[in-house]
Design a protein around this motif. Structure first.
Motif, mmCIF file in Angstrom:
data_model
loop_
_atom_site.group_PDB
_atom_site.id
_atom_site.type_symbol
_atom_site.label_atom_id
_atom_site.label_comp_id
_atom_site.label_asym_id
_atom_site.label_seq_id
_atom_site.Cartn_x
_atom_site.Cartn_y
_atom_site.Cartn_z
ATOM 1 N N GLU A 64 -91.384 6.061 116.991
ATOM 2 C CA GLU A 64 -90.844 7.311 116.454
ATOM 3 C C GLU A 64 -89.768 7.886 117.371
ATOM 4 O O GLU A 64 -88.706 8.314 116.907
ATOM 5 C CB GLU A 64 -91.971 8.319 116.251
ATOM 6 N N GLN A 65 -90.016 7.890 118.658
ATOM 7 C CA GLN A 65 -89.049 8.454 119.601
ATOM 8 C C GLN A 65 -87.760 7.649 119.656
ATOM 9 O O GLN A 65 -86.686 8.196 119.920
ATOM 10 C CB GLN A 65 -89.679 8.543 120.989
ATOM 11 N N SER A 66 -87.852 6.348 119.374
ATOM 12 C CA SER A 66 -86.669 5.494 119.446
ATOM 13 C C SER A 66 -85.778 5.614 118.226
ATOM 14 O O SER A 66 -84.660 5.096 118.219
ATOM 15 C CB SER A 66 -87.097 4.030 119.602
ATOM 16 N N GLY A 67 -86.267 6.260 117.178
ATOM 17 C CA GLY A 67 -85.480 6.422 115.970
ATOM 18 C C GLY A 67 -85.695 5.353 114.921
ATOM 19 O O GLY A 67 -84.999 5.356 113.892
ATOM 20 N N ARG A 94 -89.049 0.056 121.789
ATOM 21 C CA ARG A 94 -87.945 0.885 122.275
ATOM 22 C C ARG A 94 -86.621 0.131 122.213
ATOM 23 O O ARG A 94 -85.582 0.692 121.844
ATOM 24 C CB ARG A 94 -88.225 1.343 123.711
ATOM 25 N N GLY A 138 -85.414 0.197 118.601
ATOM 26 C CA GLY A 138 -84.933 1.483 118.133
ATOM 27 C C GLY A 138 -83.736 2.026 118.892
ATOM 28 O O GLY A 138 -82.804 2.578 118.295
ATOM 29 N N GLU A 139 -83.764 1.887 120.204
ATOM 30 C CA GLU A 139 -82.724 2.504 121.029
ATOM 31 C C GLU A 139 -81.481 1.643 121.175
ATOM 32 O O GLU A 139 -80.364 2.175 121.289
ATOM 33 C CB GLU A 139 -83.299 2.840 122.408
ATOM 34 N N ARG A 185 -80.943 -0.649 116.794
ATOM 35 C CA ARG A 185 -80.726 0.205 115.628
ATOM 36 C C ARG A 185 -79.312 0.792 115.557
ATOM 37 O O ARG A 185 -78.681 0.750 114.488
ATOM 38 C CB ARG A 185 -81.761 1.340 115.606
ATOM 39 N N GLU A 188 -76.952 0.259 112.257
ATOM 40 C CA GLU A 188 -76.584 1.378 111.400
ATOM 41 C C GLU A 188 -75.095 1.690 111.470
ATOM 42 O O GLU A 188 -74.540 2.304 110.581
ATOM 43 C CB GLU A 188 -77.406 2.619 111.779
#
Length: 288
Positions: free
Chosen positions: A25-28, A277, A280-281, A284, A288
């Motif tokens: 969640e924190q990593s997006g 992490r 996501g970090e 991602r 995107e």
């Protein structure tokens, strides 16, 4: 836009899930995926844990083995999760590993028939219907959920063979393809899924979710080769390298027809929290 997710492998101790969920969640990351394999932890219990420790993360269960479960129980579990965490659960059903199903006395003569019957009944139950069924494997007598979800979820099916891919196109809202799937495999799966969709007259979008075996770190190439060797996978499966290399692979899998690409760590991943992490970090933003 391609949706990027990551996987929490069932081999992980369940007590590690809260920290992994928080990192996702924190990593997006948009989604964290898990599945139910014998004889690790319950897929629904693990999903509930992830959901309880996060606020926006979607949780994919890809997949629950149909032979192991009564469809009414699956509907009850999924409905409860959705009422407590609306819009954040993507439930899936699959054949299960037949050897394991045999170990618990749940192996059936026709896994395809069972999956058809369960997908049909589960969809109806999650839509708040009262269901009567007298199938080969699914028998229901005026069964309806007292607490159906406010909004029925997209229902996905795990599939690899041609008949199951067509069935998924016919009855499911999405298909989960394993990490043994190459870009060419995605294209072939799409064609079979579309055959099933055409048979059923379905025109709404069908989400193809593909797991991508991903290894990063200084010894990534060697670890990926070892993972391929252990699983008898071809050299065209998976990706090794830094965030740029992984993002490039995600784009290739997406161009082949994947709507959601879910990064799957190798079984020997030394730090699953760092892996999430990294996804996501670092990966991602490039996707995107």
């Amino acid at each position: 836009m391609t949706v990027l997710g990551a996987i929490a492998l069932p081999q992980l101790q369940p007590e590690r899930l809260p920290a992994i969920a928080a990192a996702a969640e924190q990593s997006g990351l948009a989604e964290l995926w898990l599945w139910e394999d014998c004889f690790w932890a319950s897929g629904s219990a693990c999903a509930a844990t992830v959901l309880a420790h996060t606020e926006r993360l979607r949780v994919g269960i890809g997949v629950l083995p149909a032979p192991l479960r009564n469809v009414a129980l699956t509907a009850m579990e999924v409905a409860a999760l959705l009422r407590m965490h609306p819009g954040r659960v993507i439930p899936g059903l699959g054949h299960g590993v037949q050897e394991w199903m045999g170990q618990v006395g749940a192996r059936v003569d026709s896994p395809l028939t069972l999956l058809r019957e369960q997908l049909t009944a589960l969809r109806a139950l999650l839509h708040g219907e009262t269901v009567d069924a007298s199938g080969r494997y699914v028998q229901l007598d005026r069964v309806g959920l007292d607490w159906p979800p406010g909004t029925p979820p997209p229902l996905v099916a795990g599939a690899s063979g041609p008949k199951t891919l067509r069935l998924s196109g016919e009855l499911a809202d999405g298909t989960v393809l394993t990490s043994s799937t190459t870009p060419d495999g995605i294209r072939a799966a799409r064609r079979l899924i579309d055959e099933g969709r055409a048979k059923a007259g379905r025109t709404e979008p069908h989400n193809v979710i593909v797991y991508l075996l991903t290894v990063t770190g200084p010894d990534a190439t060697e670890r990926l080769a070892a993972a391929r060797h252990r699983a008898a996978l071809p050299d065209t499966v998976g990706v090794a390298g830094d965030a740029d290399a992984v993002a490039e692979a995600v784009h290739r899998w997406s161009a082949a027809g994947a709507d959601t690409v879910v990064l799957e760590p190798a079984p020997d991943e030394p730090d699953p929290i760092d892996f999430v992490r990294f996804a996501g970090e670092q990966v991602r933003p490039l996707v995107e």
